[in-house]
Design a protein around this motif. Sequence first.
Motif, PDB file in Angstrom:
ATOM      1  N   PRO B  48      32.128  49.135  35.280  1.00 31.48           N
ATOM      2  CA  PRO B  48      32.752  47.954  35.891  1.00 31.48           C
ATOM      3  C   PRO B  48      32.099  46.699  35.309  1.00 31.48           C
ATOM      4  CG  PRO B  48      32.105  49.563  37.562  1.00 31.48           C
ATOM      5  CD  PRO B  48      31.496  50.016  36.268  1.00 31.48           C
ATOM      6  N   VAL B  49      32.908  45.679  35.066  1.00 31.47           N
ATOM      7  CA  VAL B  49      32.391  44.406  34.569  1.00 31.47           C
ATOM      8  C   VAL B  49      32.344  43.453  35.761  1.00 31.47           C
ATOM      9  CG1 VAL B  49      32.686  42.544  32.886  1.00 31.47           C
ATOM     10  CG2 VAL B  49      33.521  44.861  32.351  1.00 31.47           C
ATOM     11  N   VAL B  50      31.164  42.866  36.009  1.00 31.83           N
ATOM     12  CA  VAL B  50      31.003  41.985  37.171  1.00 31.83           C
ATOM     13  C   VAL B  50      30.617  40.578  36.727  1.00 31.83           C
ATOM     14  CG1 VAL B  50      30.377  43.870  38.753  1.00 31.83           C
ATOM     15  CG2 VAL B  50      28.587  42.693  37.451  1.00 31.83           C
ATOM     16  N   ASP B  51      30.925  39.601  37.562  1.00 32.52           N
ATOM     17  CA  ASP B  51      30.505  38.230  37.261  1.00 32.52           C
ATOM     18  C   ASP B  51      29.102  37.995  37.818  1.00 32.52           C
ATOM     19  OD1 ASP B  51      30.682  37.760  39.977  1.00 32.52           O
ATOM     20  OD2 ASP B  51      32.527  36.581  39.854  1.00 32.52           O
ATOM     21  N   ALA B  52      28.641  36.731  37.726  1.00 33.84           N
ATOM     22  CA  ALA B  52      27.261  36.430  38.105  1.00 33.84           C
ATOM     23  C   ALA B  52      26.982  36.756  39.576  1.00 33.84           C
ATOM     24  CB  ALA B  52      26.955  34.961  37.823  1.00 33.84           C
ATOM     25  N   SER B  53      28.015  36.743  40.415  1.00 33.33           N
ATOM     26  CA  SER B  53      27.787  37.075  41.822  1.00 33.33           C
ATOM     27  C   SER B  53      28.095  38.539  42.141  1.00 33.33           C
ATOM     28  CB  SER B  53      28.577  36.136  42.739  1.00 33.33           C
ATOM     29  OG  SER B  53      29.551  35.406  42.071  1.00 33.33           O
ATOM     30  N   GLY B  54      28.268  39.347  41.115  1.00 32.05           N
ATOM     31  CA  GLY B  54      28.453  40.773  41.356  1.00 32.05           C
ATOM     32  C   GLY B  54      29.867  41.182  41.728  1.00 32.05           C
ATOM     33  N   LEU B  55      30.815  40.241  41.545  1.00 29.68           N
ATOM     34  CA  LEU B  55      32.200  40.582  41.877  1.00 29.68           C
ATOM     35  C   LEU B  55      32.918  41.183  40.668  1.00 29.68           C
ATOM     36  CD1 LEU B  55      33.142  37.495  44.083  1.00 29.68           C
ATOM     37  CD2 LEU B  55      31.952  39.623  44.686  1.00 29.68           C
ATOM     38  N   LEU B  56      33.836  42.085  40.956  1.00 27.34           N
ATOM     39  CA  LEU B  56      34.536  42.818  39.896  1.00 27.34           C
ATOM     40  C   LEU B  56      35.504  41.919  39.126  1.00 27.34           C
ATOM     41  CD1 LEU B  56      35.092  45.740  38.765  1.00 27.34           C
ATOM     42  CD2 LEU B  56      36.997  45.840  40.382  1.00 27.34           C
ATOM     43  N   VAL B  57      35.334  41.832  37.807  1.00 29.42           N
ATOM     44  CA  VAL B  57      36.259  41.030  36.988  1.00 29.42           C
ATOM     45  C   VAL B  57      36.932  41.843  35.884  1.00 29.42           C
ATOM     46  CG1 VAL B  57      35.063  38.837  37.410  1.00 29.42           C
ATOM     47  CG2 VAL B  57      34.370  40.250  35.460  1.00 29.42           C
ATOM     48  N   GLY B  58      36.496  43.096  35.698  1.00 26.31           N
ATOM     49  CA  GLY B  58      37.109  43.907  34.647  1.00 26.31           C
ATOM     50  C   GLY B  58      36.498  45.289  34.607  1.00 26.31           C
ATOM     51  N   ILE B  59      36.968  46.072  33.655  1.00 24.82           N
ATOM     52  CA  ILE B  59      36.364  47.386  33.441  1.00 24.82           C
ATOM     53  C   ILE B  59      36.337  47.641  31.939  1.00 24.82           C
ATOM     54  CG2 ILE B  59      38.540  48.687  33.666  1.00 24.82           C
ATOM     55  CD1 ILE B  59      36.782  50.847  35.180  1.00 24.82           C
ATOM     56  N   VAL B  60      35.265  48.263  31.476  1.00 24.46           N
ATOM     57  CA  VAL B  60      35.185  48.616  30.070  1.00 24.46           C
ATOM     58  C   VAL B  60      34.788  50.090  29.987  1.00 24.46           C
ATOM     59  CG1 VAL B  60      32.786  47.829  29.743  1.00 24.46           C
ATOM     60  CG2 VAL B  60      34.323  47.905  27.800  1.00 24.46           C
ATOM     61  N   THR B  61      35.500  50.812  29.133  1.00 26.25           N
ATOM     62  CA  THR B  61      35.294  52.252  29.056  1.00 26.25           C
ATOM     63  C   THR B  61      34.989  52.645  27.610  1.00 26.25           C
ATOM     64  OG1 THR B  61      37.582  52.773  28.528  1.00 26.25           O
ATOM     65  CG2 THR B  61      37.057  52.517  30.856  1.00 26.25           C
ATOM     66  N   THR B  62      34.622  53.904  27.429  1.00 30.70           N
ATOM     67  CA  THR B  62      34.392  54.385  26.060  1.00 30.70           C
ATOM     68  C   THR B  62      35.685  54.291  25.256  1.00 30.70           C
ATOM     69  OG1 THR B  62      34.765  56.662  26.813  1.00 30.70           O
ATOM     70  CG2 THR B  62      32.487  55.911  26.684  1.00 30.70           C
ATOM     71  N   TYR B  63      36.804  54.367  25.932  1.00 34.02           N
ATOM     72  CA  TYR B  63      38.104  54.191  25.275  1.00 34.02           C
ATOM     73  C   TYR B  63      38.193  52.787  24.663  1.00 34.02           C
ATOM     74  CZ  TYR B  63      43.229  54.319  24.867  1.00 34.02           C
ATOM     75  OH  TYR B  63      44.523  54.280  24.413  1.00 34.02           O
ATOM     76  N   ASP B  64      37.761  51.777  25.431  1.00 34.25           N
ATOM     77  CA  ASP B  64      37.788  50.400  24.924  1.00 34.25           C
ATOM     78  C   ASP B  64      36.801  50.208  23.776  1.00 34.25           C
ATOM     79  OD1 ASP B  64      39.662  49.577  26.963  1.00 34.25           O
ATOM     80  OD2 ASP B  64      37.990  49.631  28.366  1.00 34.25           O
ATOM     81  N   VAL B  65      35.642  50.857  23.897  1.00 30.95           N
ATOM     82  CA  VAL B  65      34.641  50.759  22.834  1.00 30.95           C
ATOM     83  C   VAL B  65      35.212  51.336  21.528  1.00 30.95           C
ATOM     84  CG1 VAL B  65      32.356  51.558  22.076  1.00 30.95           C
ATOM     85  CG2 VAL B  65      32.677  50.745  24.418  1.00 30.95           C
ATOM     86  N   SER B  66      36.052  52.364  21.653  1.00 29.83           N
ATOM     87  CA  SER B  66      36.679  52.941  20.458  1.00 29.83           C
ATOM     88  C   SER B  66      37.557  51.933  19.732  1.00 29.83           C
ATOM     89  CB  SER B  66      37.521  54.166  20.832  1.00 29.83           C
ATOM     90  OG  SER B  66      36.718  55.155  21.415  1.00 29.83           O
ATOM     91  N   LYS B  67      38.107  50.974  20.478  1.00 30.63           N
ATOM     92  CA  LYS B  67      38.915  49.914  19.840  1.00 30.63           C
ATOM     93  C   LYS B  67      38.045  49.128  18.878  1.00 30.63           C
ATOM     94  CE  LYS B  67      41.405  48.881  24.118  1.00 30.63           C
ATOM     95  NZ  LYS B  67      41.384  47.830  25.167  1.00 30.63           N
TER      96      LYS B  67
END
Lengths: 138, 138
Positions: B48-67
């Motif tokens: 999970p990708v979080v902002d400075a206050s720990g709130l969810l702003v995105g997700i990054v997976t090994t699938y995305d890293v493959s891009k």
Amino acid sequence: KRSKPMRETVVTPRVREIMDRRVISITEDEDIRVAAKKLLKGETNHLPVVDASGLLVGIVTTYDVSKAVVSDGRFRRVKDIMTRNVIRTTPDEPVDIAAQKLEQNNISALPVVDAGNRVVGILSAIDLGKLLPGRRWR
Amino acid sequence: KRSKPMRETVVTPRVREIMDRRVISITEDEDIRVAAKKLLKGETNHLPVVDASGLLVGIVTTYDVSKAVVSDGRFRRVKDIMTRNVIRTTPDEPVDIAAQKLEQNNISALPVVDAGNRVVGILSAIDLGKLLPGRRWR
Ligand SMILES: C[S@@+](CC[C@H](N)C(=O)[O-])C[C@H]1O[C@@H](n2cnc3c(N)ncnc32)[C@H](O)[C@@H]1O
């Protein structure tokens, strides 16, 4: 005479009932970028690696491709990153046994092989959702 | 007087019962290689990708890293590859609804957020195996 306890017969579904028969595979001498492209194109996380006769020799996932990102060019071919000791299932295996293999090994898919080690499908953890209580499958 | 049909009460398990509370997350300005390292270290496919206050702003997976592997250096930061429209669940959601989200979107995990959009866990498709008929969990 003691009365027989009520017998609850649970018919365990088999892997063949929920597996995906469309499998994209790759060979071990391919470039990692080819694997990455296949994974992205097939929208799958798992590519069984097969030899020239189509027999299962490994598995490569987007997880393994991530190793290439941190390796600074040391890893180039599928065989440099693939897992050789593939945990697999068969079409006849009860689904709960396959689910245990997934959990215990922290993996999200199992190649399905026939008696000759030929890949005939893939069982992904997502497919388990089809079997949740109260759901219909197929 | 007609006899009442036997009532089968199916208590639907909730996400909180099978989710994983140990979540590794990342921020969007991190280098993709940092994301890859965290994924490999955590043996997970999902950050999970979080902002400075720990709130969810995105997700990054090994699938995305493959891009990133096929992009030839165009992508450098987590924000270049992450998915912003995160399909998520809550601790109270019935597991079958969460399973539907996984299947319909062909994804293998959902961040679990509380009412304030703070990440409190992750539900992976592998966890669904805990609920198969005849299995005990926890
Ligand atoms: C340990 S898992 C962790 C990531 C995540 N839990 C998942 O399900 O993919 C990632 C590793 O498992 C390996 N792997 C995936 N499926 C496998 C299988 N059926 N048999 C053996 N290894 C497998 C991959 O090659 C990769 O190196």
